[in-house]
Design an enzyme around this catalytic site. Structure first.
Site, short mmCIF file in Angstrom:
data_model
loop_
_atom_site.label_atom_id
_atom_site.label_comp_id
_atom_site.label_asym_id
_atom_site.label_seq_id
_atom_site.Cartn_x
_atom_site.Cartn_y
_atom_site.Cartn_z
N SER A 10 -5.68 -3.05 -0.33
CA SER A 10 -5.11 -4.13 -0.43
C SER A 10 -5.34 -4.85 -1.86
CB SER A 10 -5.38 -5.27 0.61
OG SER A 10 -6.62 -5.96 0.17
N THR A 11 -4.23 -5.68 -2.20
CA THR A 11 -4.42 -6.02 -3.73
C THR A 11 -5.40 -7.09 -3.84
OG1 THR A 11 -2.13 -5.73 -4.15
CG2 THR A 11 -3.29 -7.39 -5.41
N GLU B 7 -5.03 1.56 -6.64
CA GLU B 7 -3.94 1.77 -6.00
C GLU B 7 -3.71 0.63 -4.81
OE1 GLU B 7 -1.31 2.32 -3.51
OE2 GLU B 7 -2.29 4.30 -2.79
N CYS C 199 1.52 1.63 1.74
CA CYS C 199 1.78 0.77 0.76
C CYS C 199 3.03 0.76 0.13
CB CYS C 199 0.52 0.97 -0.37
SG CYS C 199 0.39 2.92 -0.79
N GLU D 295 2.58 -8.54 1.82
CA GLU D 295 2.84 -7.30 2.24
C GLU D 295 2.30 -7.36 3.66
OE1 GLU D 295 1.14 -2.85 1.07
OE2 GLU D 295 -0.23 -4.67 0.80
#
Length: 481
Positions: A232-233, A253, A287, A384
């Site tokens: 996750s970001t 990523e 993703c 997301e």
């Protein structure tokens, strides 16, 4: 299902318990039952693993082994994985909840292909000679980055291990791999194959554990030269901050909120197929999922009608049944998070076209979900969800579409459906994302780069581009006077 043996930590080609003696349970998300227990690594185990990797890099046979021999080892890994692909497919399905049809036909073939690709690339990594001013001979060396910490996610556990290990080993790096605590089983089984293939001790060490303990220790360890993270970001930002204390090289990523764009001039049935694949593949735990479905106003209702019909016919259930099309979400936390987003969408004014509720009385199954009446500023369109929930957003024209498509903090991927090839190329150039699919979706190949713009991360995995992540360039000047 036969009883599984407890999982251990792999350090220096030896299986061992965590120094703390702790273990944690690994759950089958389809049944909510415990599959087995795995050793819970923490900072002490990470330190042992890093020291093993450092010794292997500086002193072991890996340092003096030819690139071609490294390639042969990677090729043996690919062949062993192919030999045992049915075992790996079943184990991945049991641990992750994805359908066996996907693990057999996507995860395993792509993992094997990745090791094969980097096996072939290992002896083709080289520097250049450069014509410089003066009486000098100048050349470059491309050398391995060193000891690499790799942290992989739970949505494609084996495939993400292959994406990380392939280029790192091809370039001559040594690795400490931390699989996600939800899905450590195929990474540990892969460790057995790595040793059988002839990988020297310490070259790959596998430490299962939790992010705040094992993951953080790996990101901050002073003997780790580079950190590669997929996830996750939010966690990616934490990893980057932790790695920054020692100025480690970092590649990330991260998340995505991909626009999947359908124009009125497209092949509607093909685009419906693409939308299905874009959001319901791997239970939407992807993703690059096409979670924002932009529909040109003229076809909005027709398209949603067809998509609804297809979604409601999907077989959701036992992941081990070859007929199953969508399995279980990976965990109870993820299951509840996804359903929570559906409720958020409804509270913001979105309408549930279909789904949005559990699909089975037991297990973490959710029905394929379509939301309409969504505008691009809603939370369900900006955050997301990482589940089988697609948000349909109408658009008027290409100018309106381009503005909305890029109106996100993410930039991992996008899909474009149109018969106008000129329009497709123009839009592909305008969209700020690392991968653009035109009249297709979720297409991957070991030779083609994958990675994000903006808060979807940086660096490119796969292809020759991944070699940049695991090498550093040295310039050598030789006086000819």
């Amino acid at each position: 299902m036969k009883e599984m043996k407890p999982g251990k930590i792999l350090i220096n080609n030896e299986w061992c318990e965590a120094q703390s003696g702790k273990r944690f349970s690994v759950i089958n998300p389809a049944t909510e039952q415990i599959l087995t227990e795995v050793a819970e690594g923490d900072a002490a185990d990470i330190d042992r693993a890093v020291q093993a990797a450092r010794n292997a890099f500086e002193q072991g046979p890996w340092k003096t082994m030819s690139a071609r021999e490294r390639g042969r080892i990677l090729n043996r890994v690919a062949m062993l994985l192919d030999k045992h692909k049915e075992d790996f497919a079943e184990l991945e399905t049991l641990n992750n909840g994805k359908p066996i049809s996907e693990t057999r036909n996507a995860d395993l073939p792509l993992s094997i292909e990745t090791f094969e690709y980097y096996a072939g690339l290992a002896d083709k990594i080289h520097g250049d000679t450069i014509p410089v001013n003066g009486n000098f001979f100048n050349y470059t060396l491309r050398e391995p980055a060193g000891v690499v910490g790799q942290i992989i996610p739970w949505n494609f556990p084996l495939l993400m291990a292959a994406w990380k290990l392939g280029p790192a080993l091809a370039t001559g790096c040594t690795v400490v791999l931390k699989p996600a605590e939800q899905t450590p089983l195929t990474a540990l089984k892969l460790g057995e194959l790595l040793m059988e293939a002839g990988l020297p001790p310490g070259v790959v060490n596998i430490v299962p554990g939790f992010g705040p303990t094992a993951g953080a220790a790996l990101a901050t360890h002073p003997e780790v030269d580079k950190v590669a993270f997929t996830g996750s970001t939010e966690v990616g930002k934490t990893v980057m901050k932790l790695a920054g204390d020692h100025l480690k090289r970092v590649s990330l990523e991260l998340g995505g909120k991909a626009p999947n764009i359908v124009f009125a001039d497209s092949d509607i049935d093909a685009a419906v197929n693409g939308a299905m694949r874009g959001i319901f593949f791997n239970q939407g735990e992807v993703c690059c999922a096409g979670s924002r479905l932009f529909l040109e106003e003229r076809i909005h209702d027709e398209f949603l009608s067809k998509l609804k019909t297809r979604a409601e016919k999907m077989i959701v259930g036992n992941p081990l049944d070859p007929k199953t099309q969508m399995g279980a979400q990976v965990s109870e936390d993820q299951f509840r998070k996804i359903l929570g987003y559906v409720e958020k969408g409804k509270s913001e004014g979105a309408k549930v076209v279909t789904g949005g509720i559990p699909a089975q009385p037991q297990g973490y199954f959710i029905k394929p979900t379509i939301l309409e009446g969504v505008n691009n500023r809603m939370k369900v369109a900006q955050e997301e969800i990482f589940g089988p929930v697609v948000c349909a957003i109408p658009f008027k024209n290409q100018e309106d579409l381009s503005r909305q498509a890029n109106d996100t903090v993410y930039g991992l991927s996008a899909g474009i459906w149109t018969r106008d090839i000129g329009k497709a190329h123009r839009l592909a150039k305008e969209i700020k994302a690392g991968t653009i699919w035109v009249n297709c979706y979720n297409c991957f190949d070991a030779a083609s780069p994958f990675g994000g713009f903006k808060q979807s991360g940086f660096g490119r995995e796969l292809g020759k581009y991944a070699l940049e992540l695991y090498t550093q360039v040295k310039s050598v000047w030789v006086s000819l006077d």
